[in-house]
Design a protein around this motif. Structure first.
Motif, PDB file in Angstrom:
ATOM      1  N   SER A 121       8.367   1.398  -9.588  1.00 33.56           N
ATOM      2  CA  SER A 121       9.007   2.320  -8.663  1.00 33.56           C
ATOM      3  C   SER A 121       8.520   2.066  -7.233  1.00 33.56           C
ATOM      4  CB  SER A 121       8.693   3.751  -9.082  1.00 33.56           C
ATOM      5  OG  SER A 121       9.140   4.663  -8.124  1.00 33.56           O
ATOM      6  N   VAL A 122       7.224   1.861  -7.076  1.00 31.72           N
ATOM      7  CA  VAL A 122       6.668   1.588  -5.750  1.00 31.72           C
ATOM      8  C   VAL A 122       7.219   0.268  -5.227  1.00 31.72           C
ATOM      9  CG1 VAL A 122       4.519   1.019  -4.533  1.00 31.72           C
ATOM     10  CG2 VAL A 122       4.600   2.995  -6.051  1.00 31.72           C
ATOM     11  N   THR A 123       7.298  -0.727  -6.101  1.00 29.41           N
ATOM     12  CA  THR A 123       7.826  -2.032  -5.693  1.00 29.41           C
ATOM     13  C   THR A 123       9.275  -1.905  -5.253  1.00 29.41           C
ATOM     14  OG1 THR A 123       6.357  -3.115  -7.291  1.00 29.41           O
ATOM     15  CG2 THR A 123       8.182  -4.412  -6.461  1.00 29.41           C
ATOM     16  N   ALA A 124      10.066  -1.167  -6.020  1.00 36.88           N
ATOM     17  CA  ALA A 124      11.480  -0.994  -5.671  1.00 36.88           C
ATOM     18  C   ALA A 124      11.617  -0.260  -4.337  1.00 36.88           C
ATOM     19  CB  ALA A 124      12.196  -0.225  -6.768  1.00 36.88           C
ATOM     20  N   LYS A 125      10.838   0.779  -4.121  1.00 37.95           N
ATOM     21  CA  LYS A 125      10.914   1.512  -2.853  1.00 37.95           C
ATOM     22  C   LYS A 125      10.452   0.655  -1.688  1.00 37.95           C
ATOM     23  CE  LYS A 125      10.603   6.163  -4.707  1.00 37.95           C
ATOM     24  NZ  LYS A 125       9.871   7.394  -4.764  1.00 37.95           N
ATOM     25  N   GLU A 127      10.682  -2.652  -1.535  1.00 34.61           N
ATOM     26  CA  GLU A 127      11.763  -3.613  -1.278  1.00 34.61           C
ATOM     27  C   GLU A 127      12.915  -2.929  -0.559  1.00 34.61           C
ATOM     28  OE1 GLU A 127      12.804  -5.278  -5.054  1.00 34.61           O
ATOM     29  OE2 GLU A 127      11.025  -6.538  -5.149  1.00 34.61           O
ATOM     30  N   GLU A 128      13.215  -1.722  -0.981  1.00 32.55           N
ATOM     31  CA  GLU A 128      14.297  -0.960  -0.337  1.00 32.55           C
ATOM     32  C   GLU A 128      13.950  -0.676   1.115  1.00 32.55           C
ATOM     33  OE1 GLU A 128      15.733   3.458  -1.126  1.00 32.55           O
ATOM     34  OE2 GLU A 128      15.923   2.212  -2.926  1.00 32.55           O
ATOM     35  N   GLY A 129      12.704  -0.301   1.358  1.00 34.42           N
ATOM     36  CA  GLY A 129      12.263  -0.043   2.727  1.00 34.42           C
ATOM     37  C   GLY A 129      12.267  -1.315   3.550  1.00 34.42           C
ATOM     38  N   ALA A 130      11.904  -2.425   2.963  1.00 32.51           N
ATOM     39  CA  ALA A 130      11.887  -3.701   3.682  1.00 32.51           C
ATOM     40  C   ALA A 130      13.307  -4.132   4.029  1.00 32.51           C
ATOM     41  CB  ALA A 130      11.203  -4.769   2.837  1.00 32.51           C
ATOM     42  N   SER A 131      14.223  -3.985   3.080  1.00 28.97           N
ATOM     43  CA  SER A 131      15.602  -4.374   3.368  1.00 28.97           C
ATOM     44  C   SER A 131      16.216  -3.466   4.425  1.00 28.97           C
ATOM     45  CB  SER A 131      16.446  -4.388   2.099  1.00 28.97           C
ATOM     46  OG  SER A 131      16.601  -3.084   1.598  1.00 28.97           O
ATOM     47  N   SER A 132      15.869  -2.185   4.387  1.00 28.94           N
ATOM     48  CA  SER A 132      16.366  -1.254   5.395  1.00 28.94           C
ATOM     49  C   SER A 132      15.817  -1.631   6.769  1.00 28.94           C
ATOM     50  CB  SER A 132      15.926   0.154   5.016  1.00 28.94           C
ATOM     51  OG  SER A 132      16.180   1.061   6.052  1.00 28.94           O
ATOM     52  N   ALA A 133      14.560  -2.023   6.810  1.00 32.47           N
ATOM     53  CA  ALA A 133      13.965  -2.430   8.083  1.00 32.47           C
ATOM     54  C   ALA A 133      14.609  -3.709   8.581  1.00 32.47           C
ATOM     55  CB  ALA A 133      12.462  -2.631   7.899  1.00 32.47           C
TER      56      ALA A 133
END
Length: 145
Positions: A121-125, A127-133
């Motif tokens: 879950s932390v990894t997915a979040k 990655e999601e935060g990195a892609s959003s950035a």
């Protein structure tokens, strides 16, 4: 006791034996002490008590001889029962230890799965935060051009 009685009453017996001796002669009549009678009765009571104690001791020893073999059988049975109870307690303790071990293993497996799930879950979040950035950075780059 008897020696003391003779020592105390010896001079009085001498006056009876030879009334002509003026030294031991008394003008008043002699009173008999009750102490000598009391001590004599107490001595006979003590002798009776010794005999009673001997009788009781012999009765106890006879009873012990009579009940000795049956008591040893009772002791053997008691020891056998105690051994059986001890082995039962040992088996129950083994079972309890095994169930505790199994529960600990289950809890460890659950904790492991929970940790893996949390890590994913932390990894997915992340990655999601990195892609959003990354998207935000690209949008700013396009606006800047």
């Amino acid at each position: 006791m008897a020696a003391m009685f003779i020592a105390i009453n010896g001079p009085f017996n001498v006056t009876k034996a030879s009334p002509s001796l003026p030294l031991f002669h008394s003008s008043t009549p002699r009173k008999v002490s009750r102490v000598c009678f009391t001590s004599a009765s107490k001595q006979s009571e003590a002798q009776n008590a010794v005999e009673v104690t001997r009788d009781k001791a012999s009765n106890v020893s006879e009873k012990a001889k009579e009940t000795g073999p049956s008591m040893s059988e009772e002791a053997k049975n008691t020891m056998r029962e105690a051994g059986e109870r001890a082995s039962d307690m040992s088996e129950r303790a083994k079972e309890s230890m095994k169930s505790t071990k199994d529960k600990a293993e289950e809890n460890a497996e659950w904790a492991k799965e929970k940790t893996i799930s949390a890590a994913k879950s932390v990894t997915a979040k992340t990655e999601e935060g990195a892609s959003s950035a990354t998207e935000t950075a690209q949008n700013l780059d396009e606006k800047a051009k």
